[in-house]
Design a protein around this motif. Structure first.
Motif, PDB file in Angstrom:
ATOM      1  N   MET A 151     -32.842   1.369  38.874  1.00  0.00           N
ATOM      2  CA  MET A 151     -33.254   2.540  38.093  1.00  0.00           C
ATOM      3  C   MET A 151     -34.212   2.427  36.981  1.00  0.00           C
ATOM      4  SD  MET A 151     -31.548   5.245  39.628  1.00  0.00           S
ATOM      5  CE  MET A 151     -31.977   7.009  39.409  1.00  0.00           C
TER       6      MET A 151
ATOM      7  N   MET B 204     -32.241  11.494  47.190  1.00  0.00           N
ATOM      8  CA  MET B 204     -31.410  12.444  46.672  1.00  0.00           C
ATOM      9  C   MET B 204     -31.561  13.355  44.642  1.00  0.00           C
ATOM     10  SD  MET B 204     -27.164  10.739  45.509  1.00  0.00           S
ATOM     11  CE  MET B 204     -27.117   9.842  44.248  1.00  0.00           C
ATOM     12  N   TYR B 205     -32.445  12.757  44.342  1.00  0.00           N
ATOM     13  CA  TYR B 205     -32.452  13.045  43.499  1.00  0.00           C
ATOM     14  C   TYR B 205     -33.910  14.366  43.281  1.00  0.00           C
ATOM     15  CZ  TYR B 205     -28.502  10.407  41.166  1.00  0.00           C
ATOM     16  OH  TYR B 205     -27.464  10.166  41.077  1.00  0.00           O
ATOM     17  N   GLY B 206     -34.229  14.819  44.930  1.00  0.00           N
ATOM     18  CA  GLY B 206     -35.081  15.715  45.027  1.00  0.00           C
ATOM     19  C   GLY B 206     -36.276  15.453  45.262  1.00  0.00           C
ATOM     20  N   ARG B 207     -35.960  14.077  44.982  1.00  0.00           N
ATOM     21  CA  ARG B 207     -38.328  13.375  44.277  1.00  0.00           C
ATOM     22  C   ARG B 207     -38.011  12.063  44.828  1.00  0.00           C
ATOM     23  NH1 ARG B 207     -36.582  15.887  39.904  1.00  0.00           N
ATOM     24  NH2 ARG B 207     -36.346  14.263  38.017  1.00  0.00           N
TER      25      ARG B 207
ATOM     26  N   LEU C 232     -28.990  11.068  34.440  1.00  0.00           N
ATOM     27  CA  LEU C 232     -28.697  10.686  35.554  1.00  0.00           C
ATOM     28  C   LEU C 232     -26.987  10.763  36.131  1.00  0.00           C
ATOM     29  CD1 LEU C 232     -29.802   8.253  38.142  1.00  0.00           C
ATOM     30  CD2 LEU C 232     -27.778   8.649  37.841  1.00  0.00           C
ATOM     31  N   SER C 233     -26.752  11.780  36.706  1.00  0.00           N
ATOM     32  CA  SER C 233     -25.036  12.092  37.302  1.00  0.00           C
ATOM     33  C   SER C 233     -25.639  11.258  38.856  1.00  0.00           C
ATOM     34  CB  SER C 233     -25.249  13.801  37.354  1.00  0.00           C
ATOM     35  OG  SER C 233     -25.595  14.331  38.681  1.00  0.00           O
ATOM     36  N   THR C 234     -24.512  11.024  39.306  1.00  0.00           N
ATOM     37  CA  THR C 234     -23.357  10.959  40.581  1.00  0.00           C
ATOM     38  C   THR C 234     -22.061  11.051  40.982  1.00  0.00           C
ATOM     39  OG1 THR C 234     -22.993   8.570  39.498  1.00  0.00           O
ATOM     40  CG2 THR C 234     -25.098   8.903  40.733  1.00  0.00           C
TER      41      THR C 234
ATOM     42  N   ASN D 245     -24.328   4.423  48.654  1.00  0.00           N
ATOM     43  CA  ASN D 245     -23.726   5.967  48.089  1.00  0.00           C
ATOM     44  C   ASN D 245     -24.201   5.760  46.378  1.00  0.00           C
ATOM     45  OD1 ASN D 245     -22.207   7.679  49.136  1.00  0.00           O
ATOM     46  ND2 ASN D 245     -20.226   6.160  48.589  1.00  0.00           N
ATOM     47  N   PHE D 246     -25.386   4.740  46.306  1.00  0.00           N
ATOM     48  CA  PHE D 246     -26.078   4.879  45.472  1.00  0.00           C
ATOM     49  C   PHE D 246     -27.785   4.363  45.059  1.00  0.00           C
ATOM     50  CE2 PHE D 246     -27.478   4.149  41.210  1.00  0.00           C
ATOM     51  CZ  PHE D 246     -28.151   4.997  40.731  1.00  0.00           C
TER      52      PHE D 246
ATOM     53  N   VAL E 104     -33.995  21.641  39.412  1.00  0.00           N
ATOM     54  CA  VAL E 104     -34.134  19.979  38.797  1.00  0.00           C
ATOM     55  C   VAL E 104     -34.179  19.532  39.842  1.00  0.00           C
ATOM     56  CG1 VAL E 104     -33.590  18.616  37.210  1.00  0.00           C
ATOM     57  CG2 VAL E 104     -32.118  21.057  37.149  1.00  0.00           C
ATOM     58  N   CYS E 105     -33.298  19.577  41.056  1.00  0.00           N
ATOM     59  CA  CYS E 105     -34.308  18.246  41.868  1.00  0.00           C
ATOM     60  C   CYS E 105     -34.434  18.603  43.255  1.00  0.00           C
ATOM     61  CB  CYS E 105     -32.785  17.443  42.086  1.00  0.00           C
ATOM     62  SG  CYS E 105     -32.406  16.243  40.081  1.00  0.00           S
TER      63      CYS E 105
ATOM     64  N   HIS F  46     -25.319  15.785  41.393  1.00  0.00           N
ATOM     65  CA  HIS F  46     -26.522  14.741  41.507  1.00  0.00           C
ATOM     66  C   HIS F  46     -27.668  14.874  40.712  1.00  0.00           C
ATOM     67  CE1 HIS F  46     -23.576  15.086  45.525  1.00  0.00           C
ATOM     68  NE2 HIS F  46     -23.337  13.451  44.561  1.00  0.00           N
ATOM     69  N   ILE F  47     -27.709  14.945  39.862  1.00  0.00           N
ATOM     70  CA  ILE F  47     -29.019  15.440  39.103  1.00  0.00           C
ATOM     71  C   ILE F  47     -29.590  13.897  38.071  1.00  0.00           C
ATOM     72  CG2 ILE F  47     -29.418  16.807  37.558  1.00  0.00           C
ATOM     73  CD1 ILE F  47     -28.086  18.629  38.701  1.00  0.00           C
ATOM     74  N   PHE F  48     -30.406  14.151  38.381  1.00  0.00           N
ATOM     75  CA  PHE F  48     -31.395  13.226  37.680  1.00  0.00           C
ATOM     76  C   PHE F  48     -33.384  13.661  37.011  1.00  0.00           C
ATOM     77  CE2 PHE F  48     -34.618   9.273  38.501  1.00  0.00           C
ATOM     78  CZ  PHE F  48     -34.681   8.857  37.489  1.00  0.00           C
ATOM     79  N   ARG F  49     -32.985  13.604  35.699  1.00  0.00           N
ATOM     80  CA  ARG F  49     -33.884  14.233  35.035  1.00  0.00           C
ATOM     81  C   ARG F  49     -34.515  13.249  33.817  1.00  0.00           C
ATOM     82  NH1 ARG F  49     -34.734  20.325  31.893  1.00  0.00           N
ATOM     83  NH2 ARG F  49     -36.184  19.709  30.556  1.00  0.00           N
TER      84      ARG F  49
END
Lengths: 312, 345
Positions: free
Chosen positions: B74, B106-109, A123-125, B98-99, A107-108, A116-119
């Motif tokens: 965001m 950090m979310y890959g894109r 979103l998770s932190t 951190n955010f 996903v990331c 740490h997922i964002f879709r």
């Protein structure tokens, strides 16, 4: 200014806390999450996963129950223990497993990993309490630009040690933000019991801000929806809510770091929805099906190429 | 610019007004920023009257405010946060480190985060140890976070627009003393010095000189808040010691403006980096490293770092003066460098 916010303290009245067995689709998702998490622990035990993970074993019913109460425009903020939250929202165990394993289709792209997922609007932190002010900001955006939508943030009982929680609750109440705080109160923060971490109660803390609070002990998705649904609707109109689920963390904090006594673990396992519902008609078949589905998924994702991270 | 240039805080105030006018999705958040108070340093004066829905005066919750701003960013909005005293950015460090900055990548894109955190900074006002610091060194080297400093040479309207357009969080250091000074205008600083820019962009480093080209004895590199003291030192060095200096004032402090600083350093026998931070892990050390890597063997001496003492910043005026970099601190440093003396440790 917040006096007209209703404060509710309620316990779902159910003698066993179990209600009727979950509908087929709910049970299938709960079992999918269950076997996904078990597979992760197995992969770690075999040395096939890198890093760390936090499983939500015992808490699967919470995001499954809430999923149909949420719409596409709603944001969901998850935390370190978020695999169930993701699967309940997207039904995409492959993308998540690829993320955790750093494989193609992640996903990331393997950068975020387990926590740490964002879709889309999920979103998770990985830092405790950090998501609350962010979710409040998103809720502010929604209130102004997309009224009717809400921001949900999952936290644990241990998260209530963080000051960010109170800063965010204060602003959410002051500004009447559509913020739904879902607490998965599993009675333990990493290795420390809640009663050694928290003075007072979550309900009283919410009440201090004039924020509605509901405590849910049921493990039945249908029952949870019935009691929580009306309050979730109120969130959409600017009445923030703390929805506290009494739940159990069946597994370790991350991997093999459980220091609870055998007696405590027996109590936790006996209260687990999987144990409670296992004699229900069709349960065994659904359980086997989910186990087989996850086993196949593990094989398929393990065979994929490493994820590629392009920063361009 | 017609007539006498405006004060820096007025220019900043205009910049905030213009930014809000230009972008209906821009929010400004901070403590006590609403009218009639208009912020502790009056940078937000009139802003809440003009934009009542998007200027939000907040509880005393720096971490929470920056988190809320990051949430707005965001979701596709933009946000400017005023931290009343930059020292309190320490309370918001988690959200920045951190955010907000992490979320850019950090979310890959890539995910754009239009967020500016304004930090009124610096001493010389007698506010004492926790209200006088310049925290810029703590924000250096964080992936996805850019660091800018207000300067009398850089129009805040352009700088603010630039930062909001970057798509990654920015910390904006604003020297509190500078608020009360006037913006530079018409390319002239005073009877001795003129100024221009090392490049065409809105945030290109400014340079101040008696002659724009040719070699000088010493190049001084300093952020905007230090420019006045650096200029006083340059005047003294020229008139009393016949030492020629050129000053470069970058708007963007990090990432370091490598090319412009290298070009400027090639035309100087000595280089000093001056800042108000207290000793240890300074911005100047980062700049010096960049210059040393490229110019080692060409520089007559190592780049000299001039910063405040390794100390808390005292309240009493005579004690504060001893700790913070003054114009004469810079004069002494340049003279010592030209004499070939090592830096005091």
């Amino acid at each position: 200014m917040t006096n007209d916010l209703a404060t509710t303290i309620a316990t779902v009245p159910d003698g066993t806390g179990s209600g009727s067995p979950p509908a087929d689709a709910d049970l299938a998702t709960m079992l999918l999450i269950r076997h996904f998490e078990l597979a992760l622990l197995d992969l770690f035990a075999r040395g096939e996963l890198h890093g760390t993970t936090h499983t939500c074993l015992g808490q699967e019913h919470v995001p499954v129950a809430l999923a149909p109460l949420l719409g596409e425009r709603d944001y969901v903020f998850s935390n370190h223990r978020g695999h169930g939250h993701y699967i309940a929202r997207f039904g995409d165990p492959a993308g998540l497993l690829a993320e955790i394993m750093g494989r193609e289709g992640a996903v990331c792209n393997g950068v975020g990993g387990s926590q740490h997922i964002f879709r889309d609007r999920y979103l998770s932190t990985g830092v405790q309490g950090e998501s609350l002010p962010v979710a409040a900001g998103v809720a502010l955006h929604l209130k102004r630009h997309e009224p009717g939508a809400l921001a949900l943030t999952y936290i644990g009982d241990g998260t209530w040690g963080e000051g960010a929680v109170y800063e965010a609750l204060n602003m959410a109440a002051l500004w009447r933000l559509p913020l739904l705080v879902v607490v998965e109160h599993n009675g333990i923060a990493q290795s420390t019991a809640t009663d050694a971490n928290m003075a007072g109660t979550i309900g009283a803390r919410a009440a201090a801000f004039g924020i509605a609070h509901m405590r849910v002990e049921s493990i039945s998705p249908a029952e949870i929806r019935t009691v929580a649904g009306p309050l979730v609707d109120k969130v959409r109109h600017g009445a923030p809510l703390v929805l506290e689920f009494v739940t159990n963390r069946l597994g370790p904090h991350s991997k093999g770091d459980d220091t609870r006594t055998d007696a405590e673990l027996r109590r936790v396992r006996a209260a687990d929805w999987h144990a409670v519902y296992r004699e229900a008609p069709g349960f065994a078949e659904a359980d086997s099906l989910a186990a087989a589905q996850v086993a196949q998924l593990v094989d398929e994702v393990s065979a994929r190429q490493p994820a590629v991270w392009s920063t361009a | 610019m017609n007539g006498r240039p405006v004060r820096v805080v007025e220019n900043l105030n205009h910049a905030l007004h213009e930014s809000m006018l230009a972008d209906s999705r821009l929010y400004v958040l901070g403590e006590d920023i609403a009218d009639p108070y208009g912020g502790a340093f009056k940078a937000t004066r009139g802003l809440s009257q003009a934009n009542p829905d998007r200027v939000i005066t907040t509880p005393i919750s720096e971490n929470g405010i920056v988190g809320v701003a990051a949430g707005l960013a965001m979701a596709g909005d933009a946000a400017i946060v005023e931290i009343m005293f930059g020292d309190f950015a320490g309370l918001a460090f988690d959200q920045l480190l951190n955010f907000a900055s992490k979320s850019v990548s950090m979310y890959g894109r890539p995910h754009p985060m239009r967020l500016v955190v304004r930090c009124p900074s610096g001493g010389s006002r007698g506010y004492g140890p926790t209200h006088s610091q310049t925290l810029l060194k703590h924000f250096i080297g964080i992936p996805g976070l850019s660091l800018f400093e207000m300067s009398p040479f850089h129009d805040n309207r352009a700088v603010l627009a630039h930062m909001l357009g970057l798509g990654e969080p920015c910390v904006f250091i604003e020297d509190k003393v500078l608020y009360t000074r006037r913006m530079a205008g018409d390319g002239q600083v005073d009877d001795l010095f003129d100024y221009g820019f090392l490049g065409a962009g809105d945030t290109a480093p400014a340079h101040v000189y008696t002659e724009a080209h040719g070699d000088v004895d010493c190049l001084i590199i300093a952020p905007g808040g230090m420019a006045e003291r650096a200029l006083a030192a340059m005047r003294d060095l020229l008139l009393r010691h016949e030492i020629s200096c050129r000053l470069v004032v970058p708007s963007r402090l990090y990432p370091v403006e490598t090319d412009a600083l290298l070009d400027a350093a090639r035309h100087a026998a000595h280089v000093c980096v001056v800042e108000e931070s207290t000793a240890g892990g300074t911005w100047g050390a980062e700049v010096a490293h960049v210059l040393h890597e490229r110019l080692w063997g060409r520089l007559r001496r190592p780049v000299r770092l001039v910063h405040s003492a390794d100390s808390v910043i005292p309240t009493a005026v005579h004690l504060e003066r001893e700790i913070l970099v003054q114009a004469d601190t810079i004069v002494e440093a340049v003279l010592a460098d030209l004499r070939g003396e090592g830096s005091p440790v």
